[in-house]
Structures are given as C-alpha cells and as structure tokens.
Design an enzyme around this catalytic site. Structure first.
Site, PDB file in Angstrom:
ATOM      1  N   GLY A 156       0.794  -1.211   0.190  1.00 58.17           N
ATOM      2  CA  GLY A 156       0.105   0.004   0.024  1.00 58.17           C
ATOM      3  C   GLY A 156       0.688   1.484   0.053  1.00 58.17           C
ATOM      4  O   GLY A 156       2.250   1.176   0.262  1.00 58.17           O
ATOM      5  N   CYS A 157       0.233   2.301  -0.313  1.00 58.57           N
ATOM      6  CA  CYS A 157       1.000   3.554  -0.569  1.00 58.57           C
ATOM      7  C   CYS A 157       1.758   4.078   0.827  1.00 58.57           C
ATOM      8  O   CYS A 157       2.912   4.248   0.997  1.00 58.57           O
ATOM      9  CB  CYS A 157       0.071   4.642  -1.249  1.00 58.57           C
ATOM     10  SG  CYS A 157      -1.508   4.769  -0.364  1.00 58.57           S
ATOM     11  N   TYR A 158       0.869   4.158   1.894  1.00 69.67           N
ATOM     12  CA  TYR A 158       1.111   4.825   3.196  1.00 69.67           C
ATOM     13  C   TYR A 158       2.207   3.660   3.635  1.00 69.67           C
ATOM     14  O   TYR A 158       3.434   4.124   4.315  1.00 69.67           O
ATOM     15  CB  TYR A 158       0.163   4.970   4.383  1.00 69.67           C
ATOM     16  CG  TYR A 158      -0.717   5.986   4.025  1.00 69.67           C
ATOM     17  CD1 TYR A 158      -0.376   7.315   4.192  1.00 69.67           C
ATOM     18  CD2 TYR A 158      -2.276   5.389   3.849  1.00 69.67           C
ATOM     19  CE1 TYR A 158      -1.471   8.200   4.220  1.00 69.67           C
ATOM     20  CE2 TYR A 158      -3.140   6.730   3.723  1.00 69.67           C
ATOM     21  CZ  TYR A 158      -2.667   7.928   3.723  1.00 69.67           C
ATOM     22  OH  TYR A 158      -3.564   8.906   3.822  1.00 69.67           O
ATOM     23  N   THR A 160       4.251   1.800   2.088  1.00 75.17           N
ATOM     24  CA  THR A 160       5.450   2.040   1.294  1.00 75.17           C
ATOM     25  C   THR A 160       6.394   3.042   2.068  1.00 75.17           C
ATOM     26  O   THR A 160       7.613   2.704   2.359  1.00 75.17           O
ATOM     27  CB  THR A 160       5.441   2.077  -0.009  1.00 75.17           C
ATOM     28  OG1 THR A 160       4.659   0.925  -0.622  1.00 75.17           O
ATOM     29  CG2 THR A 160       6.742   2.465  -0.877  1.00 75.17           C
ATOM     30  N   ALA A 161       5.728   4.190   2.374  1.00 78.37           N
ATOM     31  CA  ALA A 161       6.595   5.242   2.907  1.00 78.37           C
ATOM     32  C   ALA A 161       7.159   4.769   4.375  1.00 78.37           C
ATOM     33  O   ALA A 161       7.947   4.845   4.765  1.00 78.37           O
ATOM     34  CB  ALA A 161       5.720   6.484   3.022  1.00 78.37           C
TER      35      ALA A 161
END
Ligand SMILES: NC(=O)C1=CN([C@@H]2O[C@H](COP(=O)(O)OP(=O)(O)OC[C@H]3O[C@@H](n4cnc5c(N)ncnc54)[C@H](OP(=O)(O)O)[C@@H]3O)[C@@H](O)[C@H]2O)C=CC1
Ligand SMILES: CC(=O)N[C@@H](CCC(=O)OP(=O)(O)O)C(=O)O
Length: 341
Positions: A156-158, A160-161
């Site tokens: 997922g995007c969050y 990944t960060a």
C-alpha cells in the site's frame, strides 16, 4: 534473458488513477510492452485511453477496453504479465483465475498483502482467497525473487513510505517501543471514483481512519512490530508526506542511524536520503522515496515523501516487475516519463 526480448503485459483498472500511471509507464518501457489496457465491464465500448485522459493524446493511443471474462483465453495466449489496479475484492476474485491461466500477476490492491487471513478479514471485511503458494509482500527494496512466484502483492501507499523509512532502523529502536506514523495523502489516494468526502468543496486537511485504517496491520506486518498510524487527507492531488516518531535504543545516535540508512540504500537509486525535510513537489511525478531524519534526545523523527500513485503504486509495481525479470530496478522509471493524473 536477452535485453531485446519484449514482455507483453496487460493492465486491469487502466481507467483508474494508478492503472493509467502504470499504462503510461509500460508504454514508455524498453522491455515491457502494453498489449491490453482494461476498464471494468461497466463501460460500454473500447476507446483510446486518451479519451479519458486527454493529457495522453498524441502520446499514447492505447485502446482501453472493457474486461469480460471470455477474453481470458486470448489474454493468456498473448501476455505473460498482468498488473491489477483494481478494487481489493475485484483483485481477490480475478487473481486466482489469472494465475491458473499461467500468468504472472502483480496486484496493486490490498487483497493479498496480509499474511494472516484473520487479520485480512478484519481489515478488509472479506475472506482472502486461499492460494497454493505464499504470496510475497513486495516492498521493492527488500524483495528478491526466485522467478517462479505467480503472484506478488504490491504494498500500500502509506506502508511503502513507513516501511522504507523504518525497516532498516528496527534493530536500533528501543525494545517494545511503538513507532508513530502520521501521514498526509493527496486525494488521488482515494481513486478516481466520485465520493462526497473526496469532492472538491469537501476536502480540507483532516485525520481519518484513526487507529482503524487497514494500513495499520500492513505496516505492523512490514516492520515486525505494532505501530500507531494516523492518516490524513490533504487538499492537494497527489503525494504522501509521512512524519514518523520512534524511541531509540540506548546508545543509538545520529551517526548510527545515518550508517544504517546509507548501508541499506547504497545500491537502491529510487530511495534518496536527503539532508533537508523533503517537500512533496520533489517526489510528485517521480518514482522516488525521499527520507530525512533528525534525532531529538532519545526520539527519532523521520520525514518521508513519496508520490502515492508512483512509488506508492504504479512505479513500485513496475520496479518489482523489473526485478522479477532480472532488469535493473529503475528500468523505465528513471528518468520518469512524467505523471498523467
Ligand atoms: N490511488 C492510490 O494512491 C493507490 C491505490 N492503490 C490500490 O490500487 C487499486 C486501484 O486504485 P485506484 O487506481 O486508486 O482506483 P480507481 O478508483 O482510480 O480505479 C479503479 C479501476 O478499477 C476498475 N474496476 C473497478 N471494478 C472492477 C471490476 N469488478 N472488474 C474490473 N475492473 C474494475 C475501474 O474501471 P472503471 O473505470 O470502468 O470503473 C478502474 O479502472 C486499489 O486496490 C487501491 O487500493 C494502491 C496504492 C496507492
Ligand atoms: C487518501 C486515501 O483515501 N487513501 C487511501 C489509501 C490508498 C489506497 O488506495 O489504498 P491501498 O494502498 O491499500 O491500495 C485510503 O486511505 O483508503
């Protein structure tokens, strides 16, 4: 594999935000070739993708066609790799059929990210399909393939960060401490479909999903420890800025942190360690994750920026496909051909 060999691909969900970014990246890729771009079957007819995204007119005349399951035999004959940029439930239904047809599937949804079926059910509200093989969680900088994995779960995007910032530092955190992740996302994170809470007049910086967001268990799985996660919706189009707080173990200082990050990312050009807190504008439209840190007493503060649609979705999926087929991780990503949405 010879560098000249072309690998035919299909993108499902190519009418959506992460799907169109992937279609555009594949269109510009030296080895992968975009053979099919599918929308849902709700669309009536095939039309050039530039009808939906006029930014692509004259640059990419790929046909966008509605997916119907009777296309599966033809798809299986013509392509080797499929990218799913679909709602989680649609991926869960389609992926097993594609694998059974012999295709390699990179799934951008959350359908296969969580290893524990009970955690998945409580986060997503539907049963994860049972598959013969364990599905690798593809945080790209930490993933190596044997080449016989039929399905890869793109993070997922969050997460990944958070994962890229925290994973190299986990051995340096105080035992039993719980990192805190506060992150702000642009509205494209919610996808293209219309919804009241993401409409122009409604969006105003706000926390949501506090302690209940489905990315909390994904982050915890990724770093191997509980985490507090508070996402926020910001009134901008794209990008995620995450501020992360973590308690350091005794004796850890900024040199130890810098050494760990530098050692981890020395050979990973898509993660940049930066000397000043990153701005979204330096990563938006790019495949990079920029990481900055500061130590305050025993507290570590990290500031991390990615483009949710690229490093948080399409670019990471392509990076994984590059790695899967033995290409360098940044092939077709650096320099980025630019964002569509
Ligand atoms: N947006 C982001 O920042 C990120 C998204 N993701 C994940 O990627 C996936 C796609 O997200 P996003 O691009 O935002 O979504 P969008 O809402 O923008 O697009 C969804 C796409 O899926 C298609 N679709 C919907 N239902 C079906 C179905 N039953 N069968 C076939 N196609 C279908 C839609 O087609 P149509 O246009 O015809 O309705 C559309 O192309 C999601 O799982 C999301 O969680 C992951 C990381 C970041
Ligand atoms: C701003 C916004 O709404 N963001 C989405 C997360 C992005 C996404 O699509 O979820 P996955 O990364 O799990 O696929 C959300 O909070 O649901």
């Amino acid at each position: 594999m010879s560098k000249q060999e072309t690998i035919q691909c299909a993108v499902f969900g190519a009418s959506g935000y992460s799907g169109v970014e992937l279609a555009w990246l594949l269109h510009n890729h030296p080895v992968f070739s975009l053979t099919y771009a599918f929308s849902s079957s709700a669309r009536e007819k095939a039309e050039p993708i530039s009808v939906l995204y006029p930014q692509l007119a004259g640059r990419c005349e790929q046909l966008l066609q509605p997916w119907h399951s009777d296309l599966l035999p033809q798809l299986a004959q013509q392509v080797r790799v499929v990218f799913l940029a679909l709602p989680h439930e649609a991926s869960a239904e389609l992926a097993p059929q594609l694998i059974a047809a012999g295709l390699v599937v990179f799934d951008l949804s959350g359908a296969f990210r969580l290893g524990d079926p009970k955690t998945h059910l409580s986060a997503y509200g539907f049963q994860q399909p049972k598959l013969a093989k364990k599905v690798p969680y593809g945080l790209a900088e930490f993933t190596q393939f044997s080449g016989d994995e039929p399905l890869i779960a793109v993070p997922g995007c969050y997460p990944t960060a958070a994962g890229l910032a925290l994973r190299p530092l986990m051995p340096l955190l105080a035992p039993h401490s719980t990192p805190i992740v506060n992150a702000v996302s642009g509205v494209s994170g919610a996808g293209r479909k219309a919804a009241l809470n993401t409409s122009f007049c409604e969006v105003s910086l706000q926390a949501y999903g506090v302690a209940t967001h489905r990315h909390q268990p994904e982050m915890a799985q990724s770093i191997g420890r509980d985490v507090v996660f508070v996402p926020h919706l910001g009134n901008f189009k794209r990008g995620i800025l995450a501020t992360i707080y973590a308690e350091l173990a005794e004796g850890v200082n900024e040199h130890t942190i810098a050494d760990a990050l530098e050692a981890t990312y020395a050979n990973h050009p898509l993660v940049r360690l930066v000397a000043t807190p990153p701005k979204l504008q330096q990563v938006v439209g790019t495949p990079y994750c920029d990481i900055y840190f500061k130590v305050h007493g025993s507290q570590l503060i990290l500031s991390v920026a990615i483009d949710n649609l690229l490093k948080g979705a399409a670019a990471q999926a392509l990076q994984l496909a590059n790695q899967y087929y033995g290409l360098t991780s940044a092939t077709g990503l650096q320099p980025s051909p630019g964002a569509v949405v």
